[in-house]
Design an enzyme around this catalytic site. Structure first.
Site, PDB file in Angstrom:
ATOM      1  N   ASP A 200       0.445  -1.326   0.076  1.00  0.00           N
ATOM      2  CA  ASP A 200      -0.232  -0.241   0.017  1.00  0.00           C
ATOM      3  C   ASP A 200       0.806   0.991   0.374  1.00  0.00           C
ATOM      4  O   ASP A 200       1.642   1.380   1.043  1.00  0.00           O
ATOM      5  CB  ASP A 200      -0.462  -0.137   1.427  1.00  0.00           C
ATOM      6  CG  ASP A 200      -2.127   1.499   0.915  1.00  0.00           C
ATOM      7  OD1 ASP A 200      -2.140   1.612   0.573  1.00  0.00           O
ATOM      8  OD2 ASP A 200      -2.321   1.370   2.063  1.00  0.00           O
ATOM      9  N   GLU A 226      -1.820  -0.881  -4.020  1.00  0.00           N
ATOM     10  CA  GLU A 226      -2.284  -0.530  -3.890  1.00  0.00           C
ATOM     11  C   GLU A 226      -2.277   1.335  -3.671  1.00  0.00           C
ATOM     12  O   GLU A 226      -1.323   1.281  -3.581  1.00  0.00           O
ATOM     13  CB  GLU A 226      -3.026  -1.310  -2.280  1.00  0.00           C
ATOM     14  CG  GLU A 226      -3.869  -0.280  -1.769  1.00  0.00           C
ATOM     15  CD  GLU A 226      -4.813  -0.170  -0.494  1.00  0.00           C
ATOM     16  OE1 GLU A 226      -4.514  -1.847   0.085  1.00  0.00           O
ATOM     17  OE2 GLU A 226      -5.420   0.506   0.751  1.00  0.00           O
ATOM     18  N   GLU A 252     -10.354   4.004  -2.510  1.00  0.00           N
ATOM     19  CA  GLU A 252     -10.628   4.635  -1.083  1.00  0.00           C
ATOM     20  C   GLU A 252     -10.838   6.372  -1.349  1.00  0.00           C
ATOM     21  O   GLU A 252     -11.081   6.762  -0.127  1.00  0.00           O
ATOM     22  CB  GLU A 252      -9.614   3.818  -0.073  1.00  0.00           C
ATOM     23  CG  GLU A 252      -8.267   4.821   0.019  1.00  0.00           C
ATOM     24  CD  GLU A 252      -7.396   3.975   0.980  1.00  0.00           C
ATOM     25  OE1 GLU A 252      -6.621   2.970   0.806  1.00  0.00           O
ATOM     26  OE2 GLU A 252      -6.930   5.455   2.129  1.00  0.00           O
ATOM     27  N   HIS A 302     -12.599  -1.162   1.503  1.00  0.00           N
ATOM     28  CA  HIS A 302     -11.540  -0.377   2.207  1.00  0.00           C
ATOM     29  C   HIS A 302     -12.374  -0.294   4.079  1.00  0.00           C
ATOM     30  O   HIS A 302     -13.394   0.437   4.152  1.00  0.00           O
ATOM     31  CB  HIS A 302     -11.040   0.420   2.077  1.00  0.00           C
ATOM     32  CG  HIS A 302     -10.522   1.503   2.273  1.00  0.00           C
ATOM     33  ND1 HIS A 302     -10.351   3.242   3.424  1.00  0.00           N
ATOM     34  CD2 HIS A 302      -9.095   1.837   3.343  1.00  0.00           C
ATOM     35  CE1 HIS A 302      -9.334   3.612   4.040  1.00  0.00           C
ATOM     36  NE2 HIS A 302      -8.551   2.909   4.039  1.00  0.00           N
TER      37      HIS A 302
HETATM   38 MG   LIG Z   1      -4.471   1.738   1.563  1.00  0.00          MG
END
Ligand SMILES: [Mg+2]
Length: 388
Positions: A200, A226, A252, A302
């Site tokens: 991420d 991500e 997200e 998320h």
């Molecule tokens: Mg994230």
């Protein structure tokens, strides 16, 4: 039935240690709960995405902007209320904090609807396609420490999450492209060859740096990469998805059906990660889910925040149809932040005990009580509530 009050409770405490991701370090945990009361004594709970001072500003939107719009309305008219509020706020923000504020109110209205019907939210949506889900645990946050200390800690934390029963793990990156590749190698070392992990970036890379990191970690076989680039960088997403073997995930920081339509039509996502407490609540999440599935894009929500958010997401994961379906269909997972979070672990009169469930069975049960199926402890809320 009439809405008699719409109140925010912003909770905060000092974390035992500072944590970081690619954008900032933070030392306080915050949660923003929304409480909608009615003239029949039924109370609904919701949650707004957004930490720290964002939560305090969103409290102002909930109480000073949205509350006057909907006082006296029937809380069961949640779609009418959603559109009334959205239409009145449209000129002042179709994305961002206005939508985060509306999200918490909408979730509370779904909680009320479930309590009135005596049904859990997943039943209101259409039923449970699954009654339990696997969970992935994330940690491996950035700290103000050396690269060597990061590497040793990432290996240890990844191994600990695997041992705790989670189905996969997720790491942060953001020290710099070369360092980040080493971090990913440290995680793979901690979990062995077969356990899934995800990377991420919280949108810290340029497209060229994202290509460098993506190509360098491909042999480590991460499940997804991500938010490699800024959410506004639609070209970057599309080029990365076309050019890398790894799944590209994100979303997200996207809001509402119109924002989601744009990022889905852009074809830059392998996996969509809608945030129900930010994008517009359960009402809008269901429209976004339909859009994702209309583009044959799988969804893994998320999840961030308190036990209210976790419960809402469990209902949504239960109610998510298999896409495209089959004897052994692709399954979503519950995202679970394994770092210190008292608002998730201690908020409820009967805790969800996600860690205990995962340790015992590797799975998390979907709540079955009316509405969200959870009961926030008012004494706990009073103890941690902040006003400014
Ligand atoms: Mg994230």
């Amino acid at each position: 039935m009439k809405i008699t009050s719409v109140q925010s409770h912003v909770l905060a405490y000092d974390l035992p240690e500072e944590l970081g991701y690619s954008q900032q370090y933070y030392a306080r945990r915050t949660a923003h709960l929304v409480e909608v009361q009615t003239d029949e004594g039924i109370t609904g709970w919701g949650e707004c995405f957004g930490p720290g001072n964002i939560a305090l500003a969103n409290k102002g939107i909930v109480e000073k902007v949205i509350q006057p719009m909907i006082l006296g309305d029937d809380p069961l008219d949640r779609d009418v209320i959603w559109h009334k509020v959205y239409n009145l706020m449209r000129d002042h923000g179709q994305k961002g904090m206005s939508m985060q504020a509306l999200s918490g109110v909408d979730i509370a209205l779904w909680d009320i609807a479930g309590k009135v019907a005596g049904l859990p939210i997943h039943k209101l949506i259409g039923g449970a396609h699954r009654t339990e889900v696997a969970a992935y645990g994330y940690a491996m946050m950035l700290k103000r420490e050396s690269l060597a200390d990061h590497l040793a800690r990432f290996t240890d934390e990844a191994a600990a999450i695997k041992d705790a029963g989670f189905a996969a793990t997720k790491m942060k990156v953001g020290l710099g492209p070369k360092e980040d590749v080493q971090l990913a190698e440290a995680v793979r070392k901690g979990i062995g060859d077969d356990f899934p992990f995800m990377v991420d970036a919280n949108h810290c890379y340029t497209t060229s740096d994202a290509f460098y990191v993506g190509r360098a970690v491909e042999d480590l076989n991460p499940y997804w990469f991500e938010e490699p680039v800024a959410p506004e960088d639609l070209d970057g997403y599309r080029e990365l998805r076309a050019g890398l073997k790894i799944n590209i995930s994100g979303g997200e920081a996207e809001f509402g059906r119109w924002g989601w339509r744009q990022i889905l039509e852009n074809r830059g996502l392998d996996i969509a990660q809608p945030e129900v407490c930010g994008l517009g609540g359960i009402s809008e999440y269901l429209r976004v889910l339909a859009l994702c599935h209309a583009h044959f894009t799988p969804v893994i929500n998320h999840v961030w925040g308190s036990a209210v958010s976790v419960a809402a997401n469990l209902h949504l994961l239960a109610a998510m149809p298999a896409m495209p379906g089959g004897l052994f269909p692709w399954q979503p997972m519950l995202e679970f932040d394994t770092t210190d979070n008292r608002f998730r672990d201690d908020l409820l009169t009967t805790p969800l005990d996600i860690q205990g469930q995962v340790k015992a069975t590797g799975r998390v049960q979907v709540p079955t009580g009316p509405g969200l199926g959870v009961d926030p402890d008012r004494a706990f809320i009073e103890r941690f509530e902040v006003t400014g």
